[in-house]
Scaffold this active site. Structure first.
Site, PDB file in Angstrom:
ATOM      1  N   GLU A 259       0.888  -1.172   0.000  1.00  0.00           N
ATOM      2  CA  GLU A 259       0.000   0.000   0.000  1.00  0.00           C
ATOM      3  C   GLU A 259       0.918   1.212   0.000  1.00  0.00           C
ATOM      4  O   GLU A 259       1.578   1.492   1.003  1.00  0.00           O
ATOM      5  CB  GLU A 259      -0.881   0.012   1.254  1.00  0.00           C
ATOM      6  N   CYS A 293      -1.992   9.119   2.563  1.00  0.00           N
ATOM      7  CA  CYS A 293      -1.813   8.536   1.231  1.00  0.00           C
ATOM      8  C   CYS A 293      -2.964   8.939   0.321  1.00  0.00           C
ATOM      9  O   CYS A 293      -2.795   9.101  -0.881  1.00  0.00           O
ATOM     10  CB  CYS A 293      -1.710   7.024   1.326  1.00  0.00           C
ATOM     11  N   GLU A 390       4.169  13.115  -4.881  1.00  0.00           N
ATOM     12  CA  GLU A 390       3.468  13.147  -3.594  1.00  0.00           C
ATOM     13  C   GLU A 390       4.214  14.098  -2.641  1.00  0.00           C
ATOM     14  O   GLU A 390       5.414  13.947  -2.439  1.00  0.00           O
ATOM     15  CB  GLU A 390       3.438  11.737  -2.997  1.00  0.00           C
TER      16      GLU A 390
END
Ligand code: NAD
Length: 497
Positions: A259, A293, A390
């Protein structure tokens, strides 16, 4: 409640190996100071490779000799439910530790602990419903049975942004399947995971079935990734470390679930519910100080409303209450580490150099503790690094589009594919976009909602595999085919004669 006026001795955390709390073999320790108040909150035994090997050996023994994998599903379910109940009974203490180490608002930590308890409850129900398959359609002489068996020893590695929630997305499901585990939380937020260890022992999880190691990723994490007796790795963290773990796990060919990161777009069409969309954009990017996330770190706004919508977002963002995690009404707390703070500021600086305009914020706040102003960057174009990378901080990038096709193309233009949102009152627009966006979750006229029943995970560089949902325990199993023959079997040698 204010952490600074409520000084207490730091939490003393040890390693959990084979049902015993112990120090590291070499006596090493590490300290954690709170990001909001720079207060010593925990002192941990710091595991090394030798401790990791002991923990894996204990998990291996507990798997090979039992009793956990051999117990009835109903019995495992009873213990998992007991864990859920105790989590709820201790939610105040758990939430306090989470906020001290992570810097997030106390009310948010409480909600996360309650959500985590629900995951333990849900996993308990799966412990009883996990089952295989049978084939009675293969002719009179054959019966096929597909058994589900626990995969074995699972190495669980978690990040610092949602420490308790994320370990609860993995561990109860692995346990429900009958696996044994070695858990390595992020070294800066290990407290609530160790508190969970105490709860597990009290609930009757047998010695060795769950082992816990506080320690550095490059030492303890890597030891789990490369260990031949770890059958599966369940990792949540950055895409860079996830890729490295995947490569390093290849030598032992273990199963790997990842993940990883995201650069999640919220697509705002001109016909959206304006108030709801503005609110979700502000919440979506500043929740957990953007260290999420699923952070809605870029919005794609249709040209016709772009100026006005961006202005409304900036105005609402000015009023986000950033501050002490323990103060009443705080919506956004501290950045969790000095390293992360520096990384966020570097991203903002880079975006400005690339030509993005700073519509709000952009700097460290002028107060003690690690805080960054809610930041909005407008004029972001798809070629800029800030549109693709990110940030993992309270930084929103605003991009524009004209048509539905352009919006979908732009949404799919990064290497990530974790989640996205579509905001429109038009049914066709919503469903067309939702079906064509390449992401594991697409929210339609909402954002950041989650339920134990709904699978979660990413496309592309956001990961491999899914957590949660009714198939979550199956991920921690192997299938075994039983191919059974009834009656006389045709002789191969005679058939050739
Ligand atoms: P990170 O990758 O630095 O660390 C994650 C974990 O891996 C930590 O426990 C760390 O100690 C360990 N680790 C570090 N190096 C390792 C190595 N060489 N071998 C094995 N383990 C190692 O990530 P982070 O900074 O803690 O967390 C932030 C990242 O996590 C972000 O990219 C975020 O998007 C991602 N994340 C993803 C999800 C998801 O469900 N998709 C959820 C939360 C966070």
């Amino acid at each position: 409640m204010n952490a600074r006026t409520n000084q207490e001795s730091p939490y003393q955390g040890r390693l959990l190996i084979d049902g015993q709390w112990c120090d590291a073999a070499d006596g090493a320790r590490l300290e954690r100071r709170s990001p909001a108040h720079d207060q010593l909150v925990a002192v941990y035994a710091q595991a090394g490779v030798q401790d990791a090997q002991r923990a894996v050996a204990a998990a291996r023994r507990a798997f090979d000799q039992g009793p956990w994998p051999q117990m009835k599903g109903a019995e495992r379910a009873r213990i998992l439910r007991q864990v859920a109940d105790t989590i709820l009974a201790r939610k105040q203490a758990l939430a306090r530790m989470e906020s001290l180490e992570n810097g997030k608002p106390l009310a948010q930590s409480l909600a996360e602990i309650e959500g985590a308890a629900d995951l333990w409850q849900y996993a308990a129900s799966l412990a009883r419903t996990l089952h295989g398959d049978s084939y009675n359609t293969l002719g009179q002489a054959t019966l096929g049975v597909v058994l589900r068996e626990p995969i074995g020893v699972v190495g669980i590695i978690t990040p610092w942004n949602f420490p308790f929630l994320i370990v609860s997305q993995k561990l109860p499901f692995a346990l429900a399947a009958g696996c044994t585990c070695v858990v390595k939380p992020a070294e800066v937020t290990s407290g609530t995971t160790l508190m969970l260890g105490e709860i597990l022992l009290e609930a009757g999880v047998p010695a060795g079935a769950v082992n816990m190691l506080v320690g550095e990723g490059s030492v303890v994490g890597e030891a789990l990734v490369t260990h031949p007796d770890v059958d599966m790795l369940s990792f949540t963290g950055s895409t860079a470390v996830g890729k490295q773990a995947l490569a390093q796990s290849a030598a032992t060919l273990k199963k790997v679930a990842l993940e990883l990161g995201g650069k999640n777009p919220q697509i705002i069409f001109a016909d959206c519910d304006w108030e709801a969309a503005v609110d979700a954009v502000v919440y979506g990017v500043f929740f957990n100080a953007g260290q999420c996330c699923n952070s809605g770190s870029r919005i794609l706004v249709q040209d016709a409303i772009a100026e006005k919508f961006s202005a409304a977002v900036v105005e609402r963002s000015r009023h986000v209450r950033v501050g002490d995690p323990f103060a009443e009404g705080t919506q956004v707390g501290a950045i969790t580490t000095h390293k992360q703070l520096a990384s966020i500021l570097a991203h903002i600086e880079g975006a400005r150099r690339d030509g993005a305009q700073l519509a709000l914020g952009g700097a460290r706040m002028n107060r003690p503790g690690l805080y960054i102003e809610p930041t909005v960057l407008t004029g972001v174009t798809r070629d800029m690094a800030i549109a693709k990378q990110e940030v993992f901080g309270p930084v929103l990038s605003v991009l524009r589009f004209g048509t539905l096709a352009e919006a979908i193309e732009l949404a799919n233009s990064t290497l990530y594919g974790l989640s996205a949102a579509v905001w429109s009152r038009d049914f066709d627009t919503c469903l067309t976009a939702a079906r064509r966006i390449r992401a594991g979750t697409v929210w339609v006229n909402t954002f950041l909602e989650g339920h134990a029943e709904l699978p979660f995970g990413g496309y592309r560089e956001s990961g491999i595999g899914r957590e949660l949902g009714r198939l979550a325990t199956e991920d921690y199993t192997e299938t075994k085919t039983l191919h059974m023959h009834l009656g006389a079997r045709a002789d191969w040698y005679l058939a050739q004669a």
